[in-house]
Design an enzyme around this catalytic site. Structure first.
Site, PDB file in Angstrom:
ATOM      1  N   GLY A   1     -28.184  36.563 -58.601  1.00  0.00           N
ATOM      2  CA  GLY A   1     -29.116  36.692 -57.489  1.00  0.00           C
ATOM      3  C   GLY A   1     -28.419  37.320 -56.301  1.00  0.00           C
ATOM      4  O   GLY A   1     -27.316  36.909 -55.919  1.00  0.00           O
TER       5      GLY A   1
ATOM      6  N   GLY B   1     -30.148  38.106 -53.181  1.00  0.00           N
ATOM      7  CA  GLY B   1     -30.885  38.016 -51.928  1.00  0.00           C
ATOM      8  C   GLY B   1     -29.939  37.570 -50.833  1.00  0.00           C
ATOM      9  O   GLY B   1     -28.720  37.760 -50.921  1.00  0.00           O
ATOM     10  N   LEU B   2     -30.473  36.952 -49.800  1.00  0.00           N
ATOM     11  CA  LEU B   2     -29.613  36.576 -48.677  1.00  0.00           C
ATOM     12  C   LEU B   2     -28.501  35.629 -49.097  1.00  0.00           C
ATOM     13  O   LEU B   2     -27.337  35.812 -48.734  1.00  0.00           O
ATOM     14  CB  LEU B   2     -30.450  35.937 -47.571  1.00  0.00           C
ATOM     15  CG  LEU B   2     -31.245  36.917 -46.706  1.00  0.00           C
ATOM     16  CD1 LEU B   2     -32.040  36.162 -45.662  1.00  0.00           C
ATOM     17  CD2 LEU B   2     -30.310  37.899 -46.022  1.00  0.00           C
TER      18      LEU B   2
ATOM     19  N   GLY C   1     -27.278  34.976 -52.216  1.00  0.00           N
ATOM     20  CA  GLY C   1     -26.381  35.563 -53.201  1.00  0.00           C
ATOM     21  C   GLY C   1     -25.542  36.701 -52.650  1.00  0.00           C
ATOM     22  O   GLY C   1     -24.333  36.777 -52.908  1.00  0.00           O
TER      23      GLY C   1
ATOM     24  N   HIS D   1     -48.379  27.636 -47.631  1.00  0.00           N
ATOM     25  CA  HIS D   1     -48.297  28.275 -46.316  1.00  0.00           C
ATOM     26  C   HIS D   1     -49.697  28.452 -45.740  1.00  0.00           C
ATOM     27  O   HIS D   1     -50.606  28.933 -46.418  1.00  0.00           O
ATOM     28  CB  HIS D   1     -47.612  29.635 -46.442  1.00  0.00           C
ATOM     29  CG  HIS D   1     -47.105  30.182 -45.158  1.00  0.00           C
ATOM     30  ND1 HIS D   1     -47.928  30.548 -44.128  1.00  0.00           N
ATOM     31  CD2 HIS D   1     -45.832  30.411 -44.723  1.00  0.00           C
ATOM     32  CE1 HIS D   1     -47.198  30.996 -43.115  1.00  0.00           C
ATOM     33  NE2 HIS D   1     -45.921  30.923 -43.459  1.00  0.00           N
TER      34      HIS D   1
ATOM     35  N   SER E   1     -47.184  36.225 -41.320  1.00  0.00           N
ATOM     36  CA  SER E   1     -46.080  35.425 -40.806  1.00  0.00           C
ATOM     37  C   SER E   1     -46.528  34.245 -39.949  1.00  0.00           C
ATOM     38  O   SER E   1     -47.479  34.339 -39.163  1.00  0.00           O
ATOM     39  CB  SER E   1     -45.154  36.313 -39.970  1.00  0.00           C
ATOM     40  OG  SER E   1     -44.223  35.536 -39.259  1.00  0.00           O
TER      41      SER E   1
ATOM     42  N   ARG F   1     -46.186  23.327 -41.555  1.00  0.00           N
ATOM     43  CA  ARG F   1     -47.024  24.054 -42.504  1.00  0.00           C
ATOM     44  C   ARG F   1     -47.889  23.136 -43.358  1.00  0.00           C
ATOM     45  O   ARG F   1     -49.054  23.445 -43.621  1.00  0.00           O
ATOM     46  CB  ARG F   1     -46.135  24.923 -43.401  1.00  0.00           C
ATOM     47  CG  ARG F   1     -45.511  26.069 -42.654  1.00  0.00           C
ATOM     48  CD  ARG F   1     -44.536  26.848 -43.501  1.00  0.00           C
ATOM     49  NE  ARG F   1     -44.046  28.006 -42.760  1.00  0.00           N
ATOM     50  CZ  ARG F   1     -43.134  28.852 -43.228  1.00  0.00           C
ATOM     51  NH1 ARG F   1     -42.617  28.657 -44.430  1.00  0.00           N
ATOM     52  NH2 ARG F   1     -42.736  29.885 -42.506  1.00  0.00           N
TER      53      ARG F   1
ATOM     54  N   GLU G   1     -32.837  28.808 -51.749  1.00  0.00           N
ATOM     55  CA  GLU G   1     -34.063  28.183 -52.238  1.00  0.00           C
ATOM     56  C   GLU G   1     -33.910  27.633 -53.648  1.00  0.00           C
ATOM     57  O   GLU G   1     -34.683  26.781 -54.074  1.00  0.00           O
ATOM     58  CB  GLU G   1     -35.216  29.186 -52.192  1.00  0.00           C
ATOM     59  CG  GLU G   1     -36.579  28.560 -52.412  1.00  0.00           C
ATOM     60  CD  GLU G   1     -37.729  29.558 -52.310  1.00  0.00           C
ATOM     61  OE1 GLU G   1     -38.889  29.145 -52.541  1.00  0.00           O
ATOM     62  OE2 GLU G   1     -37.479  30.738 -51.999  1.00  0.00           O
TER      63      GLU G   1
ATOM     64  N   LEU H   1     -34.328  31.529 -44.198  1.00  0.00           N
ATOM     65  CA  LEU H   1     -33.267  32.504 -43.955  1.00  0.00           C
ATOM     66  C   LEU H   1     -32.013  31.804 -43.442  1.00  0.00           C
ATOM     67  O   LEU H   1     -30.890  32.162 -43.802  1.00  0.00           O
ATOM     68  CB  LEU H   1     -33.735  33.544 -42.935  1.00  0.00           C
ATOM     69  CG  LEU H   1     -34.990  34.336 -43.309  1.00  0.00           C
ATOM     70  CD1 LEU H   1     -35.336  35.340 -42.220  1.00  0.00           C
ATOM     71  CD2 LEU H   1     -34.804  35.049 -44.636  1.00  0.00           C
TER      72      LEU H   1
END
Length: 646
Positions: free
Chosen positions: A48, A50-51, A53, A274, A292, A338, A433, A449
């Protein structure tokens, strides 16, 4: 004891002793280290990019480890992290509005409805400020105020402004920063990048994670890759519902294969709905679009006071509008967490006050902020989001309110990890996550994030050395070991079974059927009767899937239907575990809302005496109830109370 659950031992999170604010510093001062010369002898696999990884792979390579990074996309820039639009939290208190490390810690624990681990959450709040400095140094173009200082806005569940943002593209800009760091290390030879590769199994040797089996998605070749430690940073499993805000490729396969090799899956029923998504428009859709949460800063949510009101929203007078979040939760208004906002929207629509053709939507209105700062001012803050909404709906949100409805977004559950982010399988680390650790039963906005970058940049680079200190004399891990041979054979047999099956139904048929079951019985609300039926239905669906699924094409070629078949097979098994977990937790907390357990006002009703624990499940086989392991949650620095946002 439930017929769906067997219970065994308690888990040890191995959190350090001592005062909360000193735990991480003390831990870093006392973990074992690997010298620079010895790091060159150690291989680490990161799955992975993404941020979490990309930041981990770049950091570990910069430290001197040999890193192999894998992603199923054609580039790490395609990771789903780019879809996190609204911002990233950090306790810098730039707005001088009372924020602090402790305040961020408290808001996160409370927002998660007191179902997360205290020590991990405080560490997350503590390192949050370093993330912003790191990203600014990388050139991330955060929004700035008139004087040139970094700007902040508010998100749900808090009463301060701590969210740093880059218009509505924060995730994309942060990922480009992490990707630049990763690219640097690829160029220097510290990271070997495997694009278009999918992990299809975990390889354990003597009980330790020592490698993976991966498939080259272009050629279909099955490859063995070894390492001294394996890091999974593969995101969440929201696509188990079929319709979600996740990218179409997002899946649970890497996590699930690790789970089937012994890694415990924690709190799988804790999924987040969400509140601000574009409503479903028909059966043709394959995914949903997120608007968002940052929009709730300035947008006001309402429905008509009159049931079935068909007038255009701009023709409904102010006194005939029900700003129901402001009415029910005056202290937080439209910025409640949420899970609270989503259930409130569902309640209004179920009661007959929904809007739009489907009547399953509410209004998100920007008239007030447009009057206050003008359309140009709104465009500067949210322009790309407004443009995206108009392209999808053909409605101009500068002129008419947006229509929104809750949708599956984030998953708080994931593989169980200890304080070092290592799973119960030695040498298997899980970041972002993909793990369960920081958000309890509900994640606050702009914290995904934060966690991904905290884990990758500032946690695992310290903690992995404590484990790898024992491997400096191990030498390279051979891919010719019997464990690799057995795992490769199992992968090839699974793939061959799919393409040789003589079924007639496409993979998407089963994915849609699964999504419908899980959404209806384990979505925004659940009850015991529905969950029991869902387990029966999912097990029947699994049997039908293996008998009747049709996968065209071959194994040794680019075959996206084959990719989907493997992922949906894992989703089906996960769906059953989610329902088992939800059935076993006889309380409501955060995103887990059991209809039998609610306050007179319809809020989540926890049972702290019996359920203040992490539920970590051990795999026993497809269709067989998993075994429950508990990690008791102890709060020494805050008091568990009924959440109130009123």
């Amino acid at each position: 004891m439930s017929e769906y659950r067997k219970e065994t031992s308690e888990l040890d999170a191995r959190a350090p002793e001592g005062p909360l604010a000193e735990k991480w510093t003390h831990h870093k001062d006392h973990v074992r280290l690997v010298s620079p010369g010895n790091k060159r002898r150690i291989d680490i696999i990161v799955v992975g990019t993404g941020l979490a990884g990309a930041s981990a792979a770049a950091s570990l390579a910069e430290m001197g480890y040999n890193v192999k990074a894998f992603c199923f996309q054609d580039s790490p820039r395609r990771a789903h992290s780019i879809a996190a639009q609204g911002g990233i939290n950090a306790a810098k208190n730039y707005q001088n509005d009372g924020d602090s490390t402790f305040r961020l810690f408290y808001d996160t624990i409370k927002g998660g409805d007191y179902r997360s681990r205290e020590a991990n959450v405080y560490r997350l709040a503590e390192v949050s400020t370093h993330i912003i400095d790191q990203c600014v140094a990388q050139g991330v173009p955060f929004a700035r105020d008139y004087g040139g200082l970094l700007d902040n806005r508010s998100f749900g569940g808090v009463q301060v402004s701590r969210t740093f943002y880059a218009r509505g593209q924060t995730g994309q800009q942060l990922l480009l920063g992490a990707y630049s760091a990763l690219s640097k290390m690829i160029g220097k030879g510290g990271v070997k990048m495997y694009n278009r590769h999918e992990m299809l199994d975990l390889v354990k040797v003597d009980g330790k994670a020592r490698g993976i089996i991966a498939r080259n998605l272009i050629t279909g070749e099955i490859e063995r890759h070894s390492a001294h430690a394996v890091i999974l940073a593969t995101g969440g499993y929201g696509n188990v519902f079929f319709l979600s805000t996740n990218a179409m490729g997002s899946n649970v396969t890497a996590n699930w294969k690790a789970h089937k090799k012994g890694a415990y899956f924690a709190n799988p029923c804790f999924t987040q709905i969400h509140p601000t998504c574009i409503p479903v428009s028909g059966d043709h859709q394959s995914k949903l679009t997120l608007m968002s949460e940052s929009l709730r800063n300035d947008g006001r949510i309402w429905v008509p006071k009159q049931k079935g009101d068909t007038r255009k929203p701009n023709l409904i007078p102010e006194d005939e509008r029900d700003y129901y979040l402001e009415r029910r939760y005056p202290a937080f208004g439209n910025l409640v967490p949420r899970d609270v906002a989503s259930r409130a929207a569902k309640e209004r629509c179920d009661a007959g006050y929904g809007v739009g053709a489907s009547k399953m939507a509410v209004y998100l209105d920007f008239a007030d902020i447009i009057k206050r700062i003008g359309a140009d001012g709104v465009a500067a803050k949210y322009g790309n989001l407004f443009q995206m909404y108009e392209k999808i709906t053909d409605e101009n949100p500068y002129e008419v309110p947006m229509r929104i409805y809750p949708a599956v977004h984030y998953t708080m559950g994931g593989l169980w990890v200890d304080y070092n982010l290592m799973s119960n399988v030695e040498g298997l680390y899980v970041l972002g996550e993909a793990n369960f650790s920081d958000h309890g039963s509900n994640r606050l906005g702009a914290s995904a994030l934060m966690q991904g970058l905290a884990d990758g940049y500032f946690v695992v680079p310290y903690t992995v050395g404590d484990y790898l200190a024992d491997d400096i004399r191990t030498g390279p891990i051979s891919i010719n070991l019997p464990e690799f041979e057995q795992a490769e054979k199992a992968v090839k047999d699974r793939l061959a079974a799919f393409v040789n099956n003589k079924g007639s139904k496409p993979v998407d048929y089963y994915h849609r059927q699964l999504g419908k079951i899980v959404w209806e019985q384990c979505g925004m609300s659940r009850n015991a009767e529905g969950l029991k039926q869902a387990i029966i239905d999912i097990n029947a669906l699994r049997e039908d899937f293996y008998k009747n699924v049709r996968v065209p094409g071959g194994v040794n070629e680019l075959n996206q239907e084959l990719e989907k078949a493997g992922r949906v097979a894992d989703f089906i098994e996960l769906g059953a575990l989610m329902c088992q977990d939800a059935l076993d937790r006889n309380e409501s907390c955060g995103g887990h809302f059991r209809e039998e357990f609610q306050t007179p006002e319809g809020e989540a009703l926890r049972d702290d005496d019996n359920y203040a624990y992490v539920a970590a499940w051990e795999y026993q086989g497809a269709g067989v109830p998993a075994i429950l392991h508990k990690e008791e949650l102890v709060y020494e620095n805050i008091k568990m109370v009924q959440r109130s946002y009123k």
